[in-house]
Scaffold this active site. Structure first.
Site, short mmCIF file in Angstrom:
data_model
loop_
_atom_site.label_atom_id
_atom_site.label_comp_id
_atom_site.label_asym_id
_atom_site.label_seq_id
_atom_site.Cartn_x
_atom_site.Cartn_y
_atom_site.Cartn_z
N LYS A 245 -2.06 -32.20 15.86
CA LYS A 245 -1.01 -31.27 16.31
C LYS A 245 -0.11 -30.87 15.13
CE LYS A 245 -1.52 -33.01 20.95
NZ LYS A 245 -0.97 -33.29 22.26
N GLU B 30 -0.94 -26.71 25.01
CA GLU B 30 0.29 -26.43 24.27
C GLU B 30 0.33 -24.98 23.78
OE1 GLU B 30 -0.01 -29.83 21.69
OE2 GLU B 30 0.39 -31.13 23.41
N HIS C 77 -5.80 -25.02 23.86
CA HIS C 77 -5.01 -26.22 24.14
C HIS C 77 -3.84 -25.85 25.07
CE1 HIS C 77 -2.66 -29.83 23.72
NE2 HIS C 77 -3.74 -30.41 23.23
N GLY D 227 0.33 -36.83 26.27
CA GLY D 227 1.54 -37.39 25.66
C GLY D 227 2.46 -38.10 26.63
N ASN E 176 -6.66 -34.78 17.37
CA ASN E 176 -5.81 -33.59 17.25
C ASN E 176 -4.45 -34.03 16.72
OD1 ASN E 176 -4.32 -31.29 17.55
ND2 ASN E 176 -4.55 -31.14 19.77
N GLU F 181 -8.36 -31.68 29.56
CA GLU F 181 -7.10 -32.36 29.27
C GLU F 181 -6.09 -32.03 30.36
OE1 GLU F 181 -6.74 -33.24 24.84
OE2 GLU F 181 -6.17 -31.15 25.02
N SER G 254 -3.57 -39.07 26.78
CA SER G 254 -3.18 -40.48 26.70
C SER G 254 -4.37 -41.43 26.58
CB SER G 254 -2.29 -40.85 27.89
OG SER G 254 -1.09 -40.09 27.85
P1 13P Z 1 -2.27 -37.46 23.69
O1 13P Z 1 -3.51 -38.26 23.35
O2 13P Z 1 -1.13 -37.70 22.79
O3 13P Z 1 -1.94 -37.58 25.15
O4 13P Z 1 -2.68 -35.91 23.46
C1 13P Z 1 -3.86 -35.41 23.95
C2 13P Z 1 -4.08 -34.07 23.42
O5 13P Z 1 -3.33 -33.14 23.68
C3 13P Z 1 -5.24 -33.88 22.52
O6 13P Z 1 -5.49 -32.52 22.30
#
Ligand code: 13P
Length: 244
Positions: free
Chosen positions: A14, A98, A96, A174, A12, A168, A207
């Protein structure tokens, strides 16, 4: 007997990178991947998806990071499933954290599930993300939160071959605070009990790195990853290789 599930690794990307930088990433990482018997999908920003798709020379697929809630029509700013199908894109990420948890976006459980069902019923495949916050985990609400996020999907989906679940935990995204393999395995096993079909793949995200991928993928209920930060660099090659 445990169902055989084809492993799945998603990258992803983003809301990162210029087009030039993303094309470089295709050259230096995506096109270097060699695999069979795995699904590997990368998800650039929607504006870049066509040139990225054209630059990919192997069996890596692309996914949108979101989709609109209706088909073609008077919905300014939205992308419909018809647009996606027209360009032969098969995958879309939905739910997601986010998009669920960013206050200015705040997509609701119903809204996300309805978009997922619309996409699935129109032939697309969906990576459906769920996960609890740190406060919810500390209050021992993880299972209740995941059930609530999944319920509108479970109530409506008929064709589960088009669904991949991504667990997740919000506190792991992150942050460098990866879930332990034991914790992730326990949650994945609990999620599986909520799903109608043993063949549905459940990914872990949060992560994931080249250093923890092998031990996580060794867990029986972890069928792959949704990778954020590490999918923007060479580490993604190591993560995919760990899943072969
Ligand atoms: P990270 O791997 O940067 O923690 O992000 C995970 C994520 O949100 C994948 O959709």
């Amino acid at each position: 007997m445990q169902a055989q599930r084809k492993r799945f690794i998603g990258g992803n990307w983003k809301s990162n990178n210029t087009l030039a930088k993303s094309l470089e990433l295709v050259d230096s990482v995506v096109n270097k991947l060699e695999f069979d018997n795995l699904d590997v999908v990368v998800s650039p920003v929607s504006l870049h998806i066509v040139p990225i798709q054209q630059a990919i020379k192997n069996n890596v697929q692309v996914a949108l990071q979101n989709i609109g809630h209706k088909g073609f029509g008077a919905f300014t700013g939205e992308l419909s499933f018809e647009h996606v199908k027209d360009l032969k894109i098969n995958w879309v990420i939905l739910g997601h954290s986010e998009r669920r948890r960013t206050p200015e976006i705040s997509e609701s459980e119903e809204f996300i599930a309805n978009k997922a069902v619309l996409a699935i019923n129109n032939g697309l495949s969906v990576i459906f993300c769920i996960g609890e916050t740190i406060q919810e985990m500390e209050a021992k609400e993880t299972q209740a939160v995941l059930e609530k996020q999944l319920k509108p999907l479970v109530d409506q989906v008929k064709d589960w071959s088009k669904v991949v679940i991504a667990y997740e935990p919000v506190w792991a995204i992150g942050t460098g605070k990866t879930a332990t393999p034991e914790y992730a395995e326990e949650i994945h096993a609990n999620i599986r009990k909520l799903l109608p079909d043993q063949s549905i793949r459940i990914l872990y995200g949060g992560s994931v790195t080249k250093d923890n991928a092998a031990v996580l993928i060794g867990q029986p209920n972890i069928d792959g990853f949704l990778v954020g930060g590490a999918s923007l660099k060479e580490d993604f090659i190591h993560i995919v290789n760990a899943c072969k």
